[in-house]
Design an enzyme around this catalytic site. Structure first.
Site, short mmCIF file in Angstrom:
data_model
loop_
_atom_site.label_atom_id
_atom_site.label_comp_id
_atom_site.label_asym_id
_atom_site.label_seq_id
_atom_site.Cartn_x
_atom_site.Cartn_y
_atom_site.Cartn_z
N HIS A 100 0.82 -1.21 0.00
CA HIS A 100 0.00 0.00 0.00
C HIS A 100 0.85 1.26 0.00
O HIS A 100 2.02 1.26 0.42
CB HIS A 100 -0.93 0.02 1.22
CG HIS A 100 -0.19 0.09 2.53
ND1 HIS A 100 0.28 1.26 3.06
CD2 HIS A 100 0.16 -0.88 3.40
CE1 HIS A 100 0.88 1.01 4.20
NE2 HIS A 100 0.83 -0.28 4.44
N ARG A 149 -6.19 1.00 3.86
CA ARG A 149 -5.06 1.51 3.10
C ARG A 149 -4.70 0.58 1.94
O ARG A 149 -4.27 1.06 0.88
CB ARG A 149 -3.85 1.77 4.00
CG ARG A 149 -3.36 0.58 4.83
CD ARG A 149 -2.34 1.08 5.85
NE ARG A 149 -1.69 0.03 6.65
CZ ARG A 149 -2.19 -0.46 7.77
NH1 ARG A 149 -3.36 -0.03 8.22
NH2 ARG A 149 -1.51 -1.38 8.46
N GLU A 203 -1.61 -6.57 7.79
CA GLU A 203 -0.27 -6.33 8.32
C GLU A 203 -0.08 -7.14 9.60
O GLU A 203 -1.03 -7.57 10.26
CB GLU A 203 -0.11 -4.83 8.60
CG GLU A 203 1.22 -4.41 9.18
CD GLU A 203 2.43 -4.80 8.34
OE1 GLU A 203 2.74 -6.02 8.32
OE2 GLU A 203 3.05 -3.92 7.74
N HIS A 273 0.49 -5.52 2.62
CA HIS A 273 1.34 -4.79 3.56
C HIS A 273 2.77 -5.31 3.56
O HIS A 273 3.05 -6.39 3.03
CB HIS A 273 0.73 -4.88 4.96
CG HIS A 273 -0.70 -4.47 4.99
ND1 HIS A 273 -1.11 -3.20 5.29
CD2 HIS A 273 -1.83 -5.18 4.74
CE1 HIS A 273 -2.43 -3.12 5.22
NE2 HIS A 273 -2.89 -4.32 4.89
#
Length: 346
Positions: A100, A149, A203, A273
């Site tokens: 991202h 994100r 993440e 991520h």
């Protein structure tokens, strides 16, 4: 952010050191490509912090041309083309990995982990630039984490794709959700790309560090302790995940859900991520636990792999408007790029 996204829509110029080619299409929409002269092939290897290694060798490459913003959905991706030649050959699929763009907590130097934080203006720009780099690579399915994100990055990147298909998030959490989100128009459905969100691609969960300033945390606990939490493979932060724990869920999901799509010939993009993608790259490139902890992934830099005969071949980072060298690696991607040029030429 939507304004920023629309401002960058427009014609993208492609160029570089390229050779001539010819493209033919018969009445059955079967396509063939003939490469006539020789140019230079550029091997692009992705290194730390988005660096590139270049190696030249003689190879036939595709002609890159300018194209307008007005697009029509009139061609198929390589995975859906059925010619006599393709039936005889092993299926080949593209895998695109994108970390991202910069998030608001990246900007503030805070541990983010699984906290759902949106992109900054810079992050939006990075996502759009990533989209430019993959604008000529076929995408049939998109996988993202459950965090905004990553989803924003995927959506913004696809605004730059030359096919102009619309990403549609699928809802498989219940029968009612599936029913309510169903698209009943077959024609509209052809204009869409399914987006599957999965928490397994989130993440790494940083536990008690989430929301703390990284420099202040180092001052409080000591640089060596924080470095061990961040960079060791199997030592988690307090009440958080180690990279090993993150890899267990991310790689298991990748093998169970995404590899079968690639194996069927679908071209897949994953927007996720730093740590979930490091875990997947560890699996793809067969990295050791010592090698993966030193692997750095820059925000908004796509990486391309080719899946063929059960193997993943790294093709580096597409180099935006001058990515002819990347497409020269595989005839299938070169043909797809040439179809786009021929269909959308001014």
């Amino acid at each position: 952010m939507a304004t920023a996204a629309y401002q960058v829509l427009g014609a993208i110029q492609s160029g570089g050191c390229i050779s001539h080619c010819s493209f033919q299409q018969d009445s059955r929409n079967a396509a063939s490509l003939k490469l006539i002269s020789k140019g230079v092939r550029v091997d692009i290897g992705f290194g730390a912090r988005g660096s590139h290694c270049l190696k030249k060798r003689s190879f036939s490459v595709i002609q890159a041309t300018a194209f307008p913003t007005a697009m029509f959905d009139v061609i198929s991706s390589p995975s859906s083309t059925t010619t006599n030649d393709s039936k005889k050959k092993t299926k080949e699929a593209a895998l695109i990995l994108i970390r991202h763009g910069e998030s608001m907590w990246n900007e503030k130097n805070l541990f983010t982990g699984c906290v759902d934080v949106p992109l900054t203006k810079k992050g939006v720009d990075e996502a759009i630039e990533a989209g430019r780099r993959i604008s000529n690579i076929p995408v049939d399915m998109i996988y993202t984490s459950a965090l905004i994100r990553a989803q924003m990055t995927a959506m913004l990147a696809m605004t730059q794709h030359r096919r102009k298909k619309v990403p549609i998030i699928t809802h498989n959490e219940s029968e009612q959700a599936r029913s309510w989100s169903q698209i009943f128009s077959e024609e509209t459905n052809k204009q869409c790309i399914p987006v599957v969100t999965a928490w397994q691609l989130n993440e790494r969960m940083y536990g008690e560090l989430q929301g703390l300033n990284k420099q202040e945390t180092a001052d409080r606990y000591g640089k060596e302790q924080v470095h061990e939490w961040r960079r060791s493979y199997d030592i988690p932060p307090p009440n958080g995940e180690s990279l090993e724990m993150c890899a267990e869920r991310a790689v298991a999901y990748f093998k169970e859900n995404i590899v079968p799509q690639l194996d069927s010939g679908k071209n897949v993009m994953i927007a996720a991520h730093g740590n979930s993608l490091r875990s997947i790259i560890m699996y793809l490139d067969k990295l050791t636990s010592e090698e993966v902890i030193s692997l750095e992934l820059s925000t908004g830099i796509p990486m391309l792999y080719i899946f063929k005969e059960g193997r993943f071949l790294r093709r580096g980072s597409p180099a935006g408007p001058t990515e002819a060298g990347v497409y020269a690696y595989t005839k299938t991607l070169a043909q797809y790029r040439q179809k786009l040029d021929d269909m959308f030429v001014q």
